[in-house]
Design a protein around this motif. Sequence first.
Motif, PDB file in Angstrom:
ATOM      1  N   SER A  86      14.267  -5.346   8.825  1.00 49.57           N
ATOM      2  CA  SER A  86      13.168  -6.220   8.523  1.00 49.57           C
ATOM      3  C   SER A  86      13.146  -6.475   6.757  1.00 49.57           C
ATOM      4  N   ALA A  87      14.143  -6.737   6.415  1.00 49.08           N
ATOM      5  CA  ALA A  87      14.279  -6.855   4.881  1.00 49.08           C
ATOM      6  C   ALA A  87      14.323  -8.222   4.533  1.00 49.08           C
ATOM      7  N   PHE A  88      13.120  -8.783   4.943  1.00 54.87           N
ATOM      8  CA  PHE A  88      12.837 -10.151   4.511  1.00 54.87           C
ATOM      9  C   PHE A  88      12.238 -10.549   3.269  1.00 54.87           C
ATOM     10  N   LEU A  89      11.519  -9.621   2.532  1.00 53.68           N
ATOM     11  CA  LEU A  89      10.919  -9.518   1.579  1.00 53.68           C
ATOM     12  C   LEU A  89      11.576  -8.733   0.532  1.00 53.68           C
ATOM     13  N   PRO A  90      11.177  -9.073  -0.647  1.00 55.49           N
ATOM     14  CA  PRO A  90      11.639  -7.926  -1.981  1.00 55.49           C
ATOM     15  C   PRO A  90      11.068  -6.717  -1.666  1.00 55.49           C
ATOM     16  N   GLU A  91      11.794  -5.742  -2.035  1.00 55.95           N
ATOM     17  CA  GLU A  91      11.459  -4.312  -1.826  1.00 55.95           C
ATOM     18  C   GLU A  91      10.116  -3.965  -2.179  1.00 55.95           C
ATOM     19  N   ASP A  92       9.608  -4.420  -3.346  1.00 57.03           N
ATOM     20  CA  ASP A  92       8.265  -3.916  -3.721  1.00 57.03           C
ATOM     21  C   ASP A  92       7.230  -4.614  -2.752  1.00 57.03           C
ATOM     22  N   ARG A  93       7.457  -5.895  -2.318  1.00 54.39           N
ATOM     23  CA  ARG A  93       6.448  -6.373  -1.321  1.00 54.39           C
ATOM     24  C   ARG A  93       6.426  -5.915  -0.166  1.00 54.39           C
ATOM     25  N   MET A  94       7.606  -5.455   0.475  1.00 58.94           N
ATOM     26  CA  MET A  94       8.037  -4.870   1.651  1.00 58.94           C
ATOM     27  C   MET A  94       7.249  -3.552   1.873  1.00 58.94           C
ATOM     28  N   ARG A  95       7.360  -3.033   0.631  1.00 58.66           N
ATOM     29  CA  ARG A  95       6.663  -1.460   0.524  1.00 58.66           C
ATOM     30  C   ARG A  95       5.257  -1.662   0.545  1.00 58.66           C
ATOM     31  N   ALA A  96       4.491  -2.490  -0.071  1.00 58.24           N
ATOM     32  CA  ALA A  96       3.004  -2.784   0.124  1.00 58.24           C
ATOM     33  C   ALA A  96       2.863  -3.168   1.415  1.00 58.24           C
ATOM     34  N   LEU A  97       3.672  -4.161   2.061  1.00 53.53           N
ATOM     35  CA  LEU A  97       3.260  -4.510   3.248  1.00 53.53           C
ATOM     36  C   LEU A  97       3.301  -3.229   4.258  1.00 53.53           C
ATOM     37  N   LEU A  98       4.584  -2.538   4.437  1.00 51.77           N
ATOM     38  CA  LEU A  98       4.518  -1.515   5.603  1.00 51.77           C
ATOM     39  C   LEU A  98       3.567  -0.384   5.116  1.00 51.77           C
ATOM     40  N   ARG A  99       3.117  -0.156   3.668  1.00 49.52           N
ATOM     41  CA  ARG A  99       1.919   0.908   3.687  1.00 49.52           C
ATOM     42  C   ARG A  99       0.693   0.291   4.338  1.00 49.52           C
ATOM     43  N   GLU A 100       0.528  -1.015   4.019  1.00 49.13           N
ATOM     44  CA  GLU A 100      -0.888  -1.417   4.522  1.00 49.13           C
ATOM     45  C   GLU A 100      -0.810  -1.410   6.068  1.00 49.13           C
ATOM     46  N   MET A 101       0.125  -1.997   6.517  1.00 51.08           N
ATOM     47  CA  MET A 101       0.114  -1.885   8.049  1.00 51.08           C
ATOM     48  C   MET A 101      -0.044  -0.682   8.869  1.00 51.08           C
ATOM     49  N   ALA A 102       0.829   0.354   8.052  1.00 51.40           N
ATOM     50  CA  ALA A 102       0.856   1.768   8.682  1.00 51.40           C
ATOM     51  C   ALA A 102      -0.620   2.345   8.408  1.00 51.40           C
ATOM     52  N   LEU A 103      -1.409   2.158   7.366  1.00 53.60           N
ATOM     53  CA  LEU A 103      -2.659   2.751   7.097  1.00 53.60           C
ATOM     54  C   LEU A 103      -3.399   2.222   8.183  1.00 53.60           C
ATOM     55  N   ARG A 104      -3.435   0.938   8.434  1.00 50.85           N
ATOM     56  CA  ARG A 104      -4.344   0.135   9.595  1.00 50.85           C
ATOM     57  C   ARG A 104      -3.850   0.578  10.755  1.00 50.85           C
ATOM     58  N   ALA A 105      -2.602   0.721  11.049  1.00 50.25           N
ATOM     59  CA  ALA A 105      -2.290   1.427  12.384  1.00 50.25           C
ATOM     60  C   ALA A 105      -3.044   2.851  12.760  1.00 50.25           C
ATOM     61  N   LEU A 106      -2.942   3.520  11.542  1.00 42.13           N
ATOM     62  CA  LEU A 106      -3.452   4.719  11.602  1.00 42.13           C
ATOM     63  C   LEU A 106      -4.783   4.993  11.747  1.00 42.13           C
ATOM     64  N   GLY A 107      -5.611   3.911  11.336  1.00 40.33           N
ATOM     65  CA  GLY A 107      -7.295   3.702  11.433  1.00 40.33           C
ATOM     66  C   GLY A 107      -7.738   3.871   9.858  1.00 40.33           C
ATOM     67  N   LEU A 108      -6.885   3.895   8.901  1.00 35.46           N
ATOM     68  CA  LEU A 108      -7.470   4.198   7.654  1.00 35.46           C
ATOM     69  C   LEU A 108      -7.516   2.832   6.919  1.00 35.46           C
TER      70      LEU A 108
END
Length: 182
Positions: free
Chosen positions: A160-182
């Motif tokens: 899923s390397a569709f975005l530049p790495e810095d944007r992908m990092r932010a997106l993944l962190r946001e999605m993971a935290l939401r998935a965990l209920g944070l």
Amino acid sequence: MNRREQILATAATLFAEHGFHGVSVGEIGAAVGISGPGLYKHFPAKDAILAEMLVAISEELLRVGTERVEGAAGDPAAALEALVAWHTDFALGNKALIVVQDRDWAALPVEARERVRGLQRAYVDLWATQLCRLDPALDEVEAQARAHATFGLLNSTPHSAFLPEDRMRALLREMALRALGL
């Protein structure tokens, strides 16, 4: 990077591109500038390269994950945020290893497979413990399932390397935290 580390990094890239069974010792040696037989000075067999590679990443995930939890000073939300940040950075920086772990697991020698499995269980439990501390109503099995699902999201980076790495990092962190209920 010493020769052994160079062999491991190069083998990870080759295994990710062609699969463990699709790469010869000679190809690994040629890629690092030594003969195939010269590789045996560093590793007794090709499966020993795979074993060291996957055991080492499992040890690193658990070691750094444990450090992150300890650094959160007993705050499970902060610990989970630190774990997500760590795993995201790891996943983005080690795409080839994630592919190899996923695809070539069955090629691991039995002893290494058991070692990796034990380390992975401990890493899942590290996350699950923090989830249970955050939500005492959550049972251990569901907490483990949530951790695994989050790993699946974060470990999707090679695909899923569709975005530049810095944007992908932010997106993944946001999605993971939401998935965990944070």
